[in-house]
Design a protein around this motif. Structure first.
Motif, PDB file in Angstrom:
ATOM      1  N   PRO A   8       4.115  -0.137   7.115  1.00  0.00           N
ATOM      2  CA  PRO A   8       4.590   0.896   8.047  1.00  0.00           C
ATOM      3  C   PRO A   8       3.812   2.214   7.965  1.00  0.00           C
ATOM      4  O   PRO A   8       3.713   2.937   8.954  1.00  0.00           O
ATOM      5  N   THR A   9       3.237   2.526   6.792  1.00  0.00           N
ATOM      6  CA  THR A   9       2.502   3.789   6.659  1.00  0.00           C
ATOM      7  C   THR A   9       1.002   3.585   6.476  1.00  0.00           C
ATOM      8  O   THR A   9       0.259   4.557   6.376  1.00  0.00           O
ATOM      9  N   SER A  10       0.557   2.335   6.392  1.00  0.00           N
ATOM     10  CA  SER A  10      -0.858   1.994   6.163  1.00  0.00           C
ATOM     11  C   SER A  10      -1.385   2.600   4.866  1.00  0.00           C
ATOM     12  O   SER A  10      -2.567   2.936   4.766  1.00  0.00           O
ATOM     13  N   TYR A  11      -0.523   2.732   3.870  1.00  0.00           N
ATOM     14  CA  TYR A  11      -0.921   3.309   2.592  1.00  0.00           C
ATOM     15  C   TYR A  11      -1.337   2.204   1.631  1.00  0.00           C
ATOM     16  O   TYR A  11      -0.545   1.322   1.296  1.00  0.00           O
ATOM     17  N   TRP A  12      -2.605   2.246   1.187  1.00  0.00           N
ATOM     18  CA  TRP A  12      -3.135   1.280   0.232  1.00  0.00           C
ATOM     19  C   TRP A  12      -2.975   1.809  -1.190  1.00  0.00           C
ATOM     20  O   TRP A  12      -3.233   2.983  -1.447  1.00  0.00           O
ATOM     21  N   PHE A  13      -2.583   0.925  -2.095  1.00  0.00           N
ATOM     22  CA  PHE A  13      -2.413   1.302  -3.494  1.00  0.00           C
ATOM     23  C   PHE A  13      -2.686   0.088  -4.373  1.00  0.00           C
ATOM     24  O   PHE A  13      -2.961  -1.009  -3.881  1.00  0.00           O
ATOM     25  N   ILE A  14      -2.619   0.296  -5.683  1.00  0.00           N
ATOM     26  CA  ILE A  14      -2.889  -0.773  -6.641  1.00  0.00           C
ATOM     27  C   ILE A  14      -1.601  -1.128  -7.368  1.00  0.00           C
ATOM     28  O   ILE A  14      -0.815  -0.245  -7.736  1.00  0.00           O
ATOM     29  N   ALA A  15      -1.399  -2.423  -7.544  1.00  0.00           N
ATOM     30  CA  ALA A  15      -0.258  -2.921  -8.317  1.00  0.00           C
ATOM     31  C   ALA A  15      -0.778  -3.785  -9.453  1.00  0.00           C
ATOM     32  O   ALA A  15      -1.734  -4.538  -9.274  1.00  0.00           O
ATOM     33  N   GLU A  16      -0.177  -3.641 -10.604  1.00  0.00           N
ATOM     34  CA  GLU A  16      -0.443  -4.551 -11.716  1.00  0.00           C
ATOM     35  C   GLU A  16       0.708  -5.542 -11.719  1.00  0.00           C
ATOM     36  O   GLU A  16       1.877  -5.151 -11.770  1.00  0.00           O
ATOM     37  N   ARG A  17       0.341  -6.822 -11.631  1.00  0.00           N
ATOM     38  CA  ARG A  17       1.359  -7.867 -11.477  1.00  0.00           C
ATOM     39  C   ARG A  17       1.062  -9.022 -12.421  1.00  0.00           C
ATOM     40  O   ARG A  17      -0.091  -9.418 -12.612  1.00  0.00           O
ATOM     41  N   ASP A  18       2.111  -9.557 -13.032  1.00  0.00           N
ATOM     42  CA  ASP A  18       1.988 -10.766 -13.835  1.00  0.00           C
ATOM     43  C   ASP A  18       2.081 -11.940 -12.861  1.00  0.00           C
ATOM     44  O   ASP A  18       3.147 -12.196 -12.298  1.00  0.00           O
ATOM     45  N   VAL A  19       0.971 -12.630 -12.648  1.00  0.00           N
ATOM     46  CA  VAL A  19       0.959 -13.698 -11.656  1.00  0.00           C
ATOM     47  C   VAL A  19       1.721 -14.941 -12.116  1.00  0.00           C
ATOM     48  O   VAL A  19       2.069 -15.778 -11.286  1.00  0.00           O
ATOM     49  N   VAL A  20       1.999 -15.051 -13.398  1.00  0.00           N
ATOM     50  CA  VAL A  20       2.776 -16.190 -13.901  1.00  0.00           C
ATOM     51  C   VAL A  20       4.249 -16.012 -13.534  1.00  0.00           C
ATOM     52  O   VAL A  20       4.881 -16.914 -13.003  1.00  0.00           O
ATOM     53  N   SER A  21       4.794 -14.834 -13.797  1.00  0.00           N
ATOM     54  CA  SER A  21       6.210 -14.584 -13.514  1.00  0.00           C
ATOM     55  C   SER A  21       6.432 -13.920 -12.159  1.00  0.00           C
ATOM     56  O   SER A  21       7.567 -13.779 -11.730  1.00  0.00           O
ATOM     57  N   ASP A  22       5.350 -13.498 -11.494  1.00  0.00           N
ATOM     58  CA  ASP A  22       5.395 -12.762 -10.227  1.00  0.00           C
ATOM     59  C   ASP A  22       6.154 -11.444 -10.380  1.00  0.00           C
ATOM     60  O   ASP A  22       6.792 -10.949  -9.461  1.00  0.00           O
ATOM     61  N   ARG A  23       6.061 -10.852 -11.563  1.00  0.00           N
ATOM     62  CA  ARG A  23       6.733  -9.580 -11.852  1.00  0.00           C
ATOM     63  C   ARG A  23       5.753  -8.435 -11.656  1.00  0.00           C
ATOM     64  O   ARG A  23       4.638  -8.469 -12.191  1.00  0.00           O
ATOM     65  N   ILE A  24       6.153  -7.425 -10.909  1.00  0.00           N
ATOM     66  CA  ILE A  24       5.323  -6.245 -10.689  1.00  0.00           C
ATOM     67  C   ILE A  24       5.581  -5.282 -11.841  1.00  0.00           C
ATOM     68  O   ILE A  24       6.707  -4.840 -12.057  1.00  0.00           O
ATOM     69  N   LEU A  25       4.521  -4.980 -12.589  1.00  0.00           N
ATOM     70  CA  LEU A  25       4.664  -4.155 -13.783  1.00  0.00           C
ATOM     71  C   LEU A  25       4.559  -2.674 -13.475  1.00  0.00           C
ATOM     72  O   LEU A  25       5.280  -1.861 -14.045  1.00  0.00           O
ATOM     73  N   ARG A  26       3.618  -2.316 -12.581  1.00  0.00           N
ATOM     74  CA  ARG A  26       3.495  -0.909 -12.184  1.00  0.00           C
ATOM     75  C   ARG A  26       2.663  -0.812 -10.928  1.00  0.00           C
ATOM     76  O   ARG A  26       1.869  -1.703 -10.623  1.00  0.00           O
ATOM     77  N   THR A  27       2.860   0.272 -10.205  1.00  0.00           N
ATOM     78  CA  THR A  27       2.063   0.569  -9.016  1.00  0.00           C
ATOM     79  C   THR A  27       1.547   1.991  -9.133  1.00  0.00           C
ATOM     80  O   THR A  27       2.202   2.847  -9.740  1.00  0.00           O
ATOM     81  N   TYR A  28       0.364   2.246  -8.556  1.00  0.00           N
ATOM     82  CA  TYR A  28      -0.219   3.579  -8.642  1.00  0.00           C
ATOM     83  C   TYR A  28      -1.264   3.770  -7.550  1.00  0.00           C
ATOM     84  O   TYR A  28      -1.799   2.802  -7.003  1.00  0.00           O
ATOM     85  N   PRO A  29      -1.566   5.026  -7.217  1.00  0.00           N
ATOM     86  CA  PRO A  29      -2.571   5.286  -6.185  1.00  0.00           C
ATOM     87  C   PRO A  29      -3.965   4.906  -6.693  1.00  0.00           C
ATOM     88  O   PRO A  29      -4.222   4.952  -7.905  1.00  0.00           O
ATOM     89  N   PRO A  30      -4.876   4.552  -5.810  1.00  0.00           N
ATOM     90  CA  PRO A  30      -6.228   4.164  -6.209  1.00  0.00           C
ATOM     91  C   PRO A  30      -6.964   5.267  -6.967  1.00  0.00           C
ATOM     92  O   PRO A  30      -7.810   4.991  -7.794  1.00  0.00           O
ATOM     93  N   SER A  31      -6.605   6.517  -6.718  1.00  0.00           N
ATOM     94  CA  SER A  31      -7.288   7.618  -7.387  1.00  0.00           C
ATOM     95  C   SER A  31      -7.129   7.562  -8.910  1.00  0.00           C
ATOM     96  O   SER A  31      -7.945   8.118  -9.632  1.00  0.00           O
TER      97      SER A  31
END
Length: 90
Positions: free
Chosen positions: A58-81
């Motif tokens: 909805p806002t076209s905002y790109w960011f980075i997420a650290e995710r455990d692909v085994v459990s599909d758990r999102i550990l943290r999200t943060y701006p690319p900067s």
């Protein structure tokens, strides 16, 4: 309902996001065609924690997420900067 925290908009329903692929180093300008093809088409796809590009649609905002692909758990999200400082085009 699965929730992802957008660094700009806060906790949102996962349906508002689009996956953009693994965070990886781009080939240098003028790199060999093989290096560019590897960047575009070959992915690591390792089990464990990975850094990924995500977009809050909805806002076209790109960011980075650290995710455990085994459990599909999102550990943290943060701006690319936080990851990319002074290196254009990564």
């Amino acid at each position: 309902m699965k929730i992802m925290t957008c660094p700009l908009n806060g906790p949102r329903n996962i349906s508002e996001f689009s996956y953009g692929g693994e965070v990886r180093q781009r080939p240098a300008p003028g790199a060999a065609p093989e290096a560019v093809a590897d960047y575009l088409f070959l992915k690591d796809n390792r089990a464990g924690i990975t850094r990924e590009w995500w977009c809050h649609v909805p806002t076209s905002y790109w960011f980075i997420a650290e995710r455990d692909v085994v459990s599909d758990r999102i550990l943290r999200t943060y701006p690319p900067s936080e990851l990319i400082t002074g290196e254009a085009g990564q």
